[in-house]
Design a protein around this motif. Structure first.
Motif, PDB file in Angstrom:
ATOM      1  N   ASP A 154       0.882  -1.165   0.000  1.00  0.00           N
ATOM      2  CA  ASP A 154       0.000   0.000   0.000  1.00  0.00           C
ATOM      3  C   ASP A 154       0.920   1.216   0.000  1.00  0.00           C
ATOM      4  O   ASP A 154       1.571   1.521   1.002  1.00  0.00           O
ATOM      5  N   ASN A 155       1.003   1.900  -1.111  1.00  0.00           N
ATOM      6  CA  ASN A 155       1.978   2.969  -1.282  1.00  0.00           C
ATOM      7  C   ASN A 155       1.830   4.081  -0.246  1.00  0.00           C
ATOM      8  O   ASN A 155       2.825   4.710   0.136  1.00  0.00           O
ATOM      9  N   LEU A 156       0.605   4.324   0.231  1.00  0.00           N
ATOM     10  CA  LEU A 156       0.384   5.399   1.191  1.00  0.00           C
ATOM     11  C   LEU A 156       0.709   4.964   2.606  1.00  0.00           C
ATOM     12  O   LEU A 156       1.308   5.715   3.374  1.00  0.00           O
ATOM     13  N   ARG A 157       0.330   3.749   2.977  1.00  0.00           N
ATOM     14  CA  ARG A 157       0.484   3.297   4.361  1.00  0.00           C
ATOM     15  C   ARG A 157       1.867   2.731   4.660  1.00  0.00           C
ATOM     16  O   ARG A 157       2.308   2.754   5.804  1.00  0.00           O
ATOM     17  N   ASP A 158       2.551   2.190   3.661  1.00  0.00           N
ATOM     18  CA  ASP A 158       3.769   1.422   3.915  1.00  0.00           C
ATOM     19  C   ASP A 158       5.041   2.217   3.626  1.00  0.00           C
ATOM     20  O   ASP A 158       6.006   1.697   3.052  1.00  0.00           O
ATOM     21  N   GLN A 159       5.051   3.468   4.048  1.00  0.00           N
ATOM     22  CA  GLN A 159       6.195   4.319   3.731  1.00  0.00           C
ATOM     23  C   GLN A 159       7.485   3.864   4.413  1.00  0.00           C
ATOM     24  O   GLN A 159       8.583   4.236   3.980  1.00  0.00           O
ATOM     25  N   HIS A 160       7.394   3.075   5.459  1.00  0.00           N
ATOM     26  CA  HIS A 160       8.618   2.595   6.118  1.00  0.00           C
ATOM     27  C   HIS A 160       9.388   1.612   5.237  1.00  0.00           C
ATOM     28  O   HIS A 160      10.535   1.269   5.539  1.00  0.00           O
ATOM     29  N   ARG A 161       8.749   1.163   4.142  1.00  0.00           N
ATOM     30  CA  ARG A 161       9.428   0.249   3.206  1.00  0.00           C
ATOM     31  C   ARG A 161       9.641   0.902   1.836  1.00  0.00           C
ATOM     32  O   ARG A 161       9.993   0.215   0.878  1.00  0.00           O
ATOM     33  N   ASN A 162       9.423   2.191   1.720  1.00  0.00           N
ATOM     34  CA  ASN A 162       9.375   2.818   0.398  1.00  0.00           C
ATOM     35  C   ASN A 162      10.696   2.768  -0.357  1.00  0.00           C
ATOM     36  O   ASN A 162      10.729   2.921  -1.578  1.00  0.00           O
ATOM     37  N   LEU A 163      11.812   2.546   0.338  1.00  0.00           N
ATOM     38  CA  LEU A 163      13.093   2.456  -0.357  1.00  0.00           C
ATOM     39  C   LEU A 163      13.151   1.271  -1.315  1.00  0.00           C
ATOM     40  O   LEU A 163      13.949   1.253  -2.253  1.00  0.00           O
ATOM     41  N   PHE A 164      12.276   0.279  -1.070  1.00  0.00           N
ATOM     42  CA  PHE A 164      12.334  -0.952  -1.861  1.00  0.00           C
ATOM     43  C   PHE A 164      11.213  -1.053  -2.902  1.00  0.00           C
ATOM     44  O   PHE A 164      11.195  -2.007  -3.673  1.00  0.00           O
ATOM     45  N   PHE A 165      10.280  -0.107  -2.896  1.00  0.00           N
ATOM     46  CA  PHE A 165       9.121  -0.222  -3.787  1.00  0.00           C
ATOM     47  C   PHE A 165       9.531  -0.421  -5.241  1.00  0.00           C
ATOM     48  O   PHE A 165       8.992  -1.277  -5.950  1.00  0.00           O
ATOM     49  N   SER A 166      10.470   0.386  -5.703  1.00  0.00           N
ATOM     50  CA  SER A 166      10.838   0.347  -7.123  1.00  0.00           C
ATOM     51  C   SER A 166      11.581  -0.938  -7.489  1.00  0.00           C
ATOM     52  O   SER A 166      11.675  -1.279  -8.676  1.00  0.00           O
ATOM     53  N   ASN A 167      12.090  -1.655  -6.486  1.00  0.00           N
ATOM     54  CA  ASN A 167      12.848  -2.876  -6.760  1.00  0.00           C
ATOM     55  C   ASN A 167      11.987  -4.135  -6.747  1.00  0.00           C
ATOM     56  O   ASN A 167      12.468  -5.212  -7.105  1.00  0.00           O
ATOM     57  N   ILE A 168      10.738  -4.008  -6.288  1.00  0.00           N
ATOM     58  CA  ILE A 168       9.830  -5.154  -6.234  1.00  0.00           C
ATOM     59  C   ILE A 168       9.050  -5.200  -7.545  1.00  0.00           C
ATOM     60  O   ILE A 168       8.255  -4.290  -7.829  1.00  0.00           O
ATOM     61  N   PRO A 169       9.248  -6.213  -8.370  1.00  0.00           N
ATOM     62  CA  PRO A 169       8.639  -6.221  -9.709  1.00  0.00           C
ATOM     63  C   PRO A 169       7.103  -6.202  -9.707  1.00  0.00           C
ATOM     64  O   PRO A 169       6.494  -5.517 -10.531  1.00  0.00           O
TER      65      PRO A 169
END
Length: 560
Positions: A317-332
């Motif tokens: 969830d792009n809005l709620r899970d900001q503590h993991r946002n460094l990895f968003f672009s790397n998850i296909p």
């Protein structure tokens, strides 16, 4: 030898030779008695004795309250939305209806008769909701049934059967012929497909399968291949190999044991079959590194990230899970995540998983209850229980599956060192103050226990909770009048962004009750984002330690 396999049937002979196989009963006294979405695999008789909840059964929306009863058939989709204030109470009775195959001689193996049962449907004239006049008597019988399994009795097996059939005699009414459409009939071939998926570890020959379908061996084999593209025994072996692939990924199991669990008495013959099907030997498959892991439970992604593994697909969830946002672009592949995981979200996620083509799926018991058979058709699927294990046990199990036990041990040692230093700082910062974690979610007030952020705050850092919940209880709903006894000296407050929660928060701030709370008076209320505090994984817990020191070491608060 008795082979009990239960392919679903539905035919015009609705109750003849059917008998009830009681599975379990549950007392409904928690908001989480059902996952938000589930496909039932048994009959479910739901008896509501208090509280309320919205339950969608199939396409029908129901408001469950005192006096309501529902008879839910296997394979029915249920969407469950609890009322956090008025928790649904009552009894849930799970059972199967079994019917023996009419011609037992059709299902034989050599000289041994294999007694094969088929799962039946209780086709009653009542659609989902049962008449109110049955409530009192059904509640009486169901209560006795639940008590019977709780207290050992010499005649317990017979007593359970007696009560189960007495209960069904109450809820059954002869169905109208118009309710039995062609779409509700399951073909003989589908019955054998179901048999194979459930009974793959048993001795399943073409003769047994053809007997279940009521066909000659030659005709059954031809129909089966036209439908699936492969022969019956090729299909049986494909299911066996798929289950073996899952078992091989669970540490501590020998190849000999796995072979016996999937229907092979000879481990060397199993190994030859496995290599022919998979392309490598079982031992080589065990050692292979999984590079495309799909994390279908939210916490599992945090375990993988702590091991420096980027999942191939994950709930985001792009809005709620900001503590993991460094990895968003790397998850296909980004799978949908919501507080209300409705069937549409799950359907989209399944389609994305099929596109992702992972080589391993990790999920917890809630996703498995709903989707395990579907997931197993996509990739080997391993279930890691969320409720039965602590986050440390989750972490070690994930690490064992991916072959990084040493990395996990090293991470935990570093984490514990960090905890030790943080505890010393907290002693100077807050002394013996009690701390609460309060959450306003979907308009409801909740207090959290020793799970999620509480696992770090209370269990690891040794902070005193303002109120201890029952063992295993993640949170409990609060009335506003309970707040003065619950919030303690300091309050960590999470307010969701949905309109109901924001409205509740706006009203609460302007009440005298809120203004008089000790943390408000002393300016010790800390407004937090949902994450990482409500995550339950090592990646989040490491961040929670940092945030805890930062919070209590600053003057951040809400003006009362």
């Amino acid at each position: 030898m008795t082979l009990q396999v239960f392919p679903l049937i539905s035919n015009g002979d609705h109750t003849r030779d059917l008998y009830a196989r009681f599975k379990t009963s549950e007392v409904l006294d928690q908001a989480s008695f059902l996952p938000p979405f589930v496909l039932t695999d048994s009959h479910l008789l739901l008896i509501c004795t208090g509280g309320e909840a919205n339950i969608r059964i199939g396409h029908r929306q129901n408001h469950a309250t005192l006096g309501k009863m529902y008879l839910i058939l296997p394979g029915t989709a249920i969407e469950y939305t609890p009322d956090e204030i008025h928790t649904l109470q009552g009894l849930a009775i799970y059972f199967d209806l079994l019917k023996p195959i009419s011609d037992i001689n059709k299902a034989t193996s050599g000289s041994t008769v294999m007694e094969v049962y088929q799962k039946g449907l209780l086709r009653s004239a009542y659609a989902d909701e049962l008449p109110h006049e049955l409530f009192q008597e059904c509640t009486r019988i169901a209560s006795q049934l639940h008590e019977c399994i709780s207290v050992p009795q010499e005649n317990r097996p017979f007593r359970i059967q007696t009560l189960m059939h007495e209960l069904l005699a109450q809820v059954y009414a002869p169905p109208k012929e118009s309710t039995l459409g062609d779409s509700e009939h399951i073909s003989a071939l589908d019955q054998t497909l179901e048999l194979i998926e459930l009974g793959y570890a048993e001795h399943l020959s073409r003769e047994v399968l053809a007997g279940v379908a009521g066909m000659s061996v030659w005709h059954y084999s031809r129909v089966f291949k036209n439908r699936t593209g492969i022969s019956p025994m090729e299909y049986v072996n494909s299911i066996r190999m798929d289950r073996a692939k899952e078992m091989l990924l669970v540490p501590g199991q020998t190849i000999k044991h796995i072979a016996s669990q999937v229907g092979f008495q000879d481990e060397f013959y199993f190994s030859r079959k496995f290599k022919k099907y998979v392309g490598v030997s079982p031992s080589t498959y065990q050692r292979q590194k999984r590079s495309k892991i799909a994390a279908l439970s939210f916490g599992t992604t945090g375990h993988l990230l702590a091991l420096q593994i980027i999942p191939h697909a994950a709930l985001i969830d792009n809005l709620r899970d900001q503590h993991r946002n460094l990895f968003f672009s790397n998850i296909p592949y980004h799978l949908g995540r919501s507080k209300r995981m409705n069937p549409r979200i799950w359907q989209t996620n399944v389609e994305l998983l099929m596109q992702a083509s992972p080589d391993l799926i990790l999920c917890n018991e809630y996703e498995a209850h709903t989707l395990k058979r579907t997931l197993q058709r996509i990739a080997p699927t391993i279930v890691i229980p969320w409720k039965g294990l602590s986050w440390r046990e989750h972490f070690v199990q994930v690490a064992s599956i991916v072959g990084q036990q040493q990395d996990a041990q090293q991470w935990l040692e570093q984490y514990d060192d960090k905890v030790t230093h943080a505890k010393e700082q907290l002693t100077h910062l807050i002394g013996k103050d009690t701390v609460s974690i309060i959450h306003i979610m979907m308009g409801h007030l909740l207090i959290y226990g020793r799970r999620n952020g509480g696992a770090v705050l209370y269990n690891d850092l040794g902070v005193s909770p303002s109120h201890d919940l029952l063992p295993g209880q993640v949170y409990r709903a609060l009335d506003e009048q309970e707040l003065p006894q619950m919030v303690g000296d300091r309050m960590l407050l999470i307010v969701d962004q949905d309109s109901e929660s924001q409205q509740r928060w706006h009203k609460l701030q302007h009440t005298q009750l809120w203004q008089d709370l000790m943390p408000v008076q002393n300016q010790q209320v800390y407004l937090l984002d949902e994450m990482p505090w409500l995550d339950y994984s090592p990646y989040a817990h490491d961040q929670i330690i940092d945030e805890t020191i930062k919070l209590f070491g600053s003057t951040q608060h809400i003006n009362p």
